[in-house]
Design an enzyme around this catalytic site. Structure first.
Site, PDB file in Angstrom:
ATOM      1  N   ASP A  11      -9.988   3.581   2.081  1.00 18.05           N
ATOM      2  CA  ASP A  11     -10.133   3.011   3.438  1.00 18.05           C
ATOM      3  C   ASP A  11     -10.798   3.995   4.410  1.00 18.05           C
ATOM      4  O   ASP A  11     -11.720   3.625   5.139  1.00 18.05           O
ATOM      5  CB  ASP A  11      -8.768   2.611   4.001  1.00 18.05           C
ATOM      6  CG  ASP A  11      -8.248   1.323   3.369  1.00 18.05           C
ATOM      7  OD1 ASP A  11      -9.068   0.505   2.925  1.00 18.05           O
ATOM      8  OD2 ASP A  11      -7.012   1.143   3.332  1.00 18.05           O
TER       9      ASP A  11
ATOM     10  N   LYS B  70       0.798  -1.238   0.000  1.00 11.47           N
ATOM     11  CA  LYS B  70       0.000   0.000   0.000  1.00 11.47           C
ATOM     12  C   LYS B  70       0.827   1.284   0.000  1.00 11.47           C
ATOM     13  O   LYS B  70       0.422   2.275  -0.595  1.00 11.47           O
ATOM     14  CB  LYS B  70      -0.926   0.016   1.217  1.00 11.47           C
ATOM     15  CG  LYS B  70      -2.141  -0.880   1.090  1.00 11.47           C
ATOM     16  CD  LYS B  70      -3.036  -0.660   2.285  1.00 11.47           C
ATOM     17  CE  LYS B  70      -4.300  -1.476   2.182  1.00 11.47           C
ATOM     18  NZ  LYS B  70      -5.246  -1.164   3.247  1.00 11.47           N
TER      19      LYS B  70
END
Ligand code: ATR
Length: 284
Positions: free
Chosen positions: A107, A71
């Site tokens: 997210d 990520k």
């Protein structure tokens, strides 16, 4: 699902990827929406990340989710990154546009959308205590600050890491009241009456014999409790909070909404939320 020569490919890069629920959730969503897409898992080792990313436009892959451990690393290989993902310093979704790769992070918004859905309220003006300071905590904290949270208190096992996150937030969001405490019962108890929402972003609660970071007498009855752990669906923290009369939210909502936002980024269509949720519930 019928795969033809016209089917558009999306997927996930991670290492490992065998645990992911995203292929089930996204393929069910494409099916329900009648979209000719297929979502595949790609196990990409860290040393192959750059090569794999270079191959995305060559293979005509339309979009990707990015998960552990890529990520943060992925940021430096993209053509464009949204402000949100830049602040967070991590990307969990990529959209391909010809040769161009754009990085997003869904997210944090996944969390606030789940919050809104669960409690029929926005995060604006609310005071949060976040347990943990890892990648998920950072994404959530930044999104809370973007959406106008009044205060964010960080409590992390490693004080230094918590302080780094707090400093990062202070730098970008001077209007949000940011503070840091130690992950100690006494310090947590002292701030409990000043918060509206408690969020556990640590993996504590995934295993049945995990310790309780917050015990019953520490709960503020006027607050709500959220956990980002989704397996088990109800952690011991949430069960105890519920038994103490508090409203709770499990990690399923965040998992669902971060995926739904990615679906929308790739396809431009509204995600079929109920189908996606049903698929997740079944898988869990
Ligand atoms: P992610 O990126 O998925 O959020 P992470 O970066 O590994 O995962 O972060 C996990 C968070 O949970 C960290 O804040 C970690 O605390 P440390 O900074 O001290 O490592 C916290 N965490 C993990 N295990 C924990 C435990 N047993 N007790 C308390 N905090 C824990």
């Amino acid at each position: 699902m019928k795969i033809t020569g016209k089917t558009k490919i999306v997927g996930i890069f991670g290492h490992p990827v065998h645990h992911t629920f995203s292929p089930l959730m996204q393929n069910a969503a494409f099916n329900a929406a009648g979209l000719d897409y297929c979502y595949l898992p790609f196990d990409v080792k860290p040393e192959n990340l750059k090569l794999a990313l270079n191959a995305i436009p060559l293979l005509n892959i339309k979009g990707l989710n990015i998960t552990i451990p890529h990520k943060e690393k992925v940021l430096s290989y993209l053509d464009e990154v949204t402000d949100e993902a830049k602040f967070i310093g991590a990307v969990n979704t990529i959209k391909t546009d010809g040769e161009k790769l754009t990085g997003h992070n869904t997210d944090g918004r996944g969390f606030t959308m789940a919050f809104q859905e669960e409690f029929s309220a926005t995060v604006e003006g609310k005071r949060f205590l976040i347990i943990g300071a890892g990648g998920a905590a950072k994404a959530i904290a930044i999104q809370l600050a973007i959406e106008g949270a009044r205060a964010i208190i960080i409590a992390n096992r490693t004080f230094f890491t918590g302080r780094e996150l707090a400093e990062h937030l202070l730098e970008h969001f001077p209007n949000c009241d940011i503070s840091i405490i130690r992950l100690k019962r006494k310090e947590i108890s002292n701030v409990m009456e000043h918060i509206d929402v408690l969020i556990n972003t640590t993996p504590v609660g995934m295993k049945p014999d995990d310790p309780l970071l917050i015990t019953d007498e520490m709960f503020n009855p006027d607050s709500v409790v959220c956990d980002i752990v989704y397996n088990p669906k109800e952690t011991i923290l949430l069960r105890r909070a519920k038994e103490s009369g508090l409203k709770t939210m499990s990690g399923i909502g965040m998992l669902l909404h971060q995926g739904a936002l990615a679906f929308e980024i790739w396809t431009g269509e509204k995600p079929p939320l109920s189908v996606m949720r049903e698929e997740l519930e079944k898988a869990l």
